[in-house]
Every structure is written in C-alpha cells, then in structure tokens.
Design an enzyme around this catalytic site. Sequence first.
Site, PDB file in Angstrom:
ATOM      1  N   ILE A  60       0.919  -1.166  -0.006  1.00 43.31           N
ATOM      2  CA  ILE A  60       0.073   0.064  -0.118  1.00 43.31           C
ATOM      3  C   ILE A  60       0.747   1.338   0.001  1.00 43.31           C
ATOM      4  O   ILE A  60       1.868   1.351   0.917  1.00 43.31           O
ATOM      5  CB  ILE A  60      -0.936  -0.150   1.352  1.00 43.31           C
ATOM      6  CG1 ILE A  60      -1.896   1.305   1.343  1.00 43.31           C
ATOM      7  CG2 ILE A  60      -0.059   0.052   2.485  1.00 43.31           C
ATOM      8  CD1 ILE A  60      -2.884   1.056   2.413  1.00 43.31           C
ATOM      9  N   SER A  61       0.850   2.299  -1.015  1.00 44.39           N
ATOM     10  CA  SER A  61       1.587   3.120  -1.149  1.00 44.39           C
ATOM     11  C   SER A  61       1.460   4.206   0.170  1.00 44.39           C
ATOM     12  O   SER A  61       0.505   4.186   0.798  1.00 44.39           O
ATOM     13  CB  SER A  61       1.275   4.204  -2.187  1.00 44.39           C
ATOM     14  OG  SER A  61       1.569   3.345  -3.544  1.00 44.39           O
ATOM     15  N   GLN A  62       2.818   5.004   0.261  1.00 46.55           N
ATOM     16  CA  GLN A  62       2.632   5.808   1.378  1.00 46.55           C
ATOM     17  C   GLN A  62       1.596   7.184   1.027  1.00 46.55           C
ATOM     18  O   GLN A  62       1.346   7.302  -0.091  1.00 46.55           O
ATOM     19  CB  GLN A  62       4.141   6.349   1.676  1.00 46.55           C
ATOM     20  CG  GLN A  62       4.629   7.264   0.715  1.00 46.55           C
ATOM     21  CD  GLN A  62       6.007   7.626   0.764  1.00 46.55           C
ATOM     22  OE1 GLN A  62       6.937   6.616   0.216  1.00 46.55           O
ATOM     23  NE2 GLN A  62       6.298   8.674   1.564  1.00 46.55           N
TER      24      GLN A  62
END
Length: 214
Positions: A60-62
């Site tokens: 999950i991207s920042q």
Amino acid sequence: MSREAERTMQLLYALRSAGVTDPRVLTAMERIDRSHFLRGIFAERAHEDVPLPIPCGQTISQPSVVGLMTQALSVSPRDKILEIGTGSGYQAAILSQLARRVYTVDRFRSLVLQAREVFEALGLHNITALTADGSHGLPEQAPFDRILVTAAAEDPPGPLLAQLRIGGIMVLPVGQSDTVQSLIRVTRTAEKGFDYDELRPVRFVPLLPGIGPE
C-alpha cells in the site's frame, strides 16, 4: 484531542509538507481512514507516511504519494476513472470521494475480493472492482476521463493511452527497473496527441501482464 484525531492531524501535516495542497484531495484523505485497508499489526501504522506490505507481495503506497498522484490527476466530480492496480483499495477509495465513478482492476483475485468487502463496509458504492489484466485496461468501459496506474511500466501502455478521452489525464510511474522510475502525467490533446510531464522520482512494483496466481 483524541489519539486518533492527533494521528490524523499529523498525517495531514505530512501530506501538506510533501506538496499535497489541493483542498479536495486533503478532505478526501481525511475522510478515508487508511487503517481499513491494512491487516494485523500494520493497521496500527496506518497514519504513518510510509508504504506498508499487503498480501500477494504487494504494498500500500505511502499516503503522500497517493495524495500527489491524486492531485496530479486533477479529478472533477463528473469524471469516470480507471485505476490499474487495486491493491488494498485505498487509492480507489480516495478517488471515489472526488469522481462520479471509479473502475479499478487488479490481477490478484483475492485482493479484489478483499477490497470489495471494504468498499461495501464503507458504503463506497461508486467503485467497481474487477479481476483483470491491467495492461489491457478496460475497453468495454472506455473512454475514461482519468486513468491512474499504480504499477510501473517501461512506457505508458498503448491500450491505456487509447482508452483515454481527448482532454483526459493519465498518471503513472514509468521506468525500466524498480530503482529508477519517474511519475509521469500524460494529457491527451486533440492537436498533438499526447503531452508528457515528468513529476517526481517514485518506486512502484512492476506492471505485470496476465492474471496472478491466487
């Protein structure tokens, strides 16, 4: 102030510090709690501005990268969006607050099923999540006003460019390896075809063809 509210304030500060300044994007990210899209011990770290692991070897991207990509799309309320790479579903949930309709596809069926459960629980009824080969886009729903790709390709895939409406915008990471990638904004114009803007260095998993193993 509660601990939860304090964490949210810290995240919003991190987003602004990273260059996410669009009020609509910030409101959407304040409204969608990232912890819903994480499991186990990682849910405790949902308010940190870091990428975190999710199943199927994905991440999950920042939040700051999610915010910057969303901001670069310049979404309007009537837009129909295609997202390539559902992952946890977090990015699609943010987009659902800004657009009329979001179609999101992923090659991993289990990720799509989990994301659908979260969308349903949160009442996000303007998202359609499908298992599909993202490199082909979703031709039966084209054209799209906006396309967001959350996996890196060597070049913007031709089928996705073809599914972008005139005046539409696509944002995606482009690069030959997982160490040298650039976030690119592609605008389709009636006169010149496609305009390309390089936004910033990023690091994403590769865009792979086919349907993934379960």
